[in-house]
Scaffold this active site. Structure first.
Site, PDB file in Angstrom:
ATOM      1  N   HIS A 247       0.606  -1.071  -0.139  1.00 46.11           N
ATOM      2  CA  HIS A 247      -0.181  -0.260  -0.236  1.00 46.11           C
ATOM      3  C   HIS A 247       0.721   1.432  -0.027  1.00 46.11           C
ATOM      4  O   HIS A 247       0.748   1.988  -0.467  1.00 46.11           O
ATOM      5  CB  HIS A 247      -0.996   0.163   1.059  1.00 46.11           C
ATOM      6  CG  HIS A 247      -1.556  -1.113   1.371  1.00 46.11           C
ATOM      7  ND1 HIS A 247      -3.469  -1.489   0.975  1.00 46.11           N
ATOM      8  CD2 HIS A 247      -0.991  -2.354   2.290  1.00 46.11           C
ATOM      9  CE1 HIS A 247      -3.191  -2.240   1.399  1.00 46.11           C
ATOM     10  NE2 HIS A 247      -2.384  -3.293   1.727  1.00 46.11           N
TER      11      HIS A 247
HETATM   12  C1  BDR Z   1      -1.630  -0.001   5.881  1.00 45.33           C
HETATM   13  O1  BDR Z   1      -1.502  -0.752   6.366  1.00 45.33           O
HETATM   14  C2  BDR Z   1      -0.517  -1.195   6.830  1.00 45.33           C
HETATM   15  O2  BDR Z   1      -0.549  -2.703   7.503  1.00 45.33           O
HETATM   16  C3  BDR Z   1       0.273  -0.397   6.419  1.00 45.33           C
HETATM   17  O3  BDR Z   1       1.707  -0.977   6.457  1.00 45.33           O
HETATM   18  C4  BDR Z   1      -0.683  -0.226   5.055  1.00 45.33           C
HETATM   19  O4  BDR Z   1      -0.170   1.549   5.402  1.00 45.33           O
HETATM   20  C5  BDR Z   1      -2.587  -0.665   4.717  1.00 45.33           C
HETATM   21  O5  BDR Z   1      -4.059  -0.986   5.498  1.00 45.33           O
END
Ligand code: BDR
Ligand code: CA
Length: 320
Positions: A247
């Site tokens: 992400h």
């Molecule tokens: C987000 O949640 C975290 O686990 C990841 O680093 C990202 O920022 C995705 O939902």
């Protein structure tokens, strides 16, 4: 011209890739890093940030944020990111020293030192930015722009059925940040799950990371490859197949380049009271609230071009 950035993250496998990407670019100046509790407890996030900064040559101050969210207990995602936050990676103790200021104070100090210049990049829960707003309510006007990875507007959640991790960990903080930045001269850019989940690493992407580690011997390339393997295993265990949704790097790359996605304005708020939907980010598509748009939502992601760009930057930047 380098772009001055303040990065607030809960490192975290995809946060680590985002930090490595930013450090590998020649045109970004990281002015500060705030360690935020989220994927793992804040002490582990902070160790990861100190170690990565040391190995990547990031000289900026690194501050430790609050241990807990504003109004609920901390939840962590050890299953997603591993007990230390970086999957299977072996992590030596960092030699890099922390900045003694709180994460919230670092936000405020860096924004005040360079009014109107610094781009804020939030890749974790909003806790420390919300605390910074208590110290300096004018913070939105002191930043050049704010980019956030968070939320799920027209998409299932990845934490609760309708909630995304960074918002679900600290919904009150996310709500306060969105409210405060409604008055910012420039709308925050929000990279929600419908954008970031178009980024799908496959086995061949994993092999490029492994080849980078083997070919360069760069310690960060080895950390990223070992971390990513864990992320693939988690996605497979979660029923998503042998892939990884990565992400944070997309939001980081868009913040720096303005490329790889379009944006569209939308009024967004955070559900705090829902018995089933607490932490949901709600978008008002039809203007029922009568409020002006308060975010620019990432849309129309060019995911394949982005993944190729990310790999190219890492391959060039970690080879030298
Ligand atoms: C987000 O949640 C975290 O686990 C990841 O680093 C990202 O920022 C995705 O939902
Ligand atoms: Ca993150």
């Amino acid at each position: 011209m380098s772009l001055p950035l303040l990065v607030d993250c809960d490192t975290g496998i995809d946060d680590a890739i985002a930090l490595s990407y930013l450090a590998a670019r020649g045109d970004v100046e990281i002015r500060g890093i705030v360690s935020t509790a989220g994927n793992v407890e804040v002490a582990a996030v902070h160790r990861n940030n100190l170690l990565l900064a040391q190995l990547l040559g990031i000289a900026a101050p690194i501050s430790c944020g609050a241990e807990a969210p504003l109004a609920q207990e901390l939840m962590t995602a050890d299953d997603t990111h591993g007990p230390q936050g970086l999957g299977h990676a072996a992590l030596p103790a960092p030699r890099r020293r922390a900045d003694p200021r709180s994460g919230a104070q670092l936000w405020v100090d860096i924004a005040r030192e360079h009014p109107g210049e610094v781009v804020g990049l939030v890749l974790g829960p909003h806790t420390n930015l919300a605390l910074a707003l208590e110290i300096e309510p004018e913070l939105p006007g002191l930043l050049k722009r704010l980019h956030i990875m968070g939320g799920a507007i027209h998409h299932r959640g990845n934490t609760g059925p309708t909630s995304e991790w960074n918002v679900a960990v600290d919904p009150e903080a996310a709500q306060r940040v969105l409210a405060a930045f409604s008055a910012a001269p420039t709308r925050p850019v929000l990279g929600a799950l419908e954008a970031t989940e178009t980024v799908r690493f496959t086995q061949s992407t994993l092999e490029r990371f492994e080849a980078l580690a083997a070919g360069t011997g760069h310690p960060v390339a080895a950390i990223l490859a070992d971390a990513l393997r864990w992320y693939f295993e988690f996605h497979q265990a979660d029923g998503l197949g042998w892939i990884a949704h990565v992400h944070d790097p997309l939001v980081a790359a868009h913040a720096v380049t303005g490329d790889f996605a379009s944006t569209r304005p939308l009024a967004v708020d955070v559900e705090l009271a829902g018995t089933l939907t607490r932490g949901q980010t709600v978008g008002d598509e039809l203007g029922r609230w009568g409020r002006p748009p308060n975010v620019d939502l990432l849309t129309e992601v060019r995911a394949d071009a982005f993944v190729e760009h990310l790999l190219g930057v890492l391959e060039r930047g970690l080879s030298t």
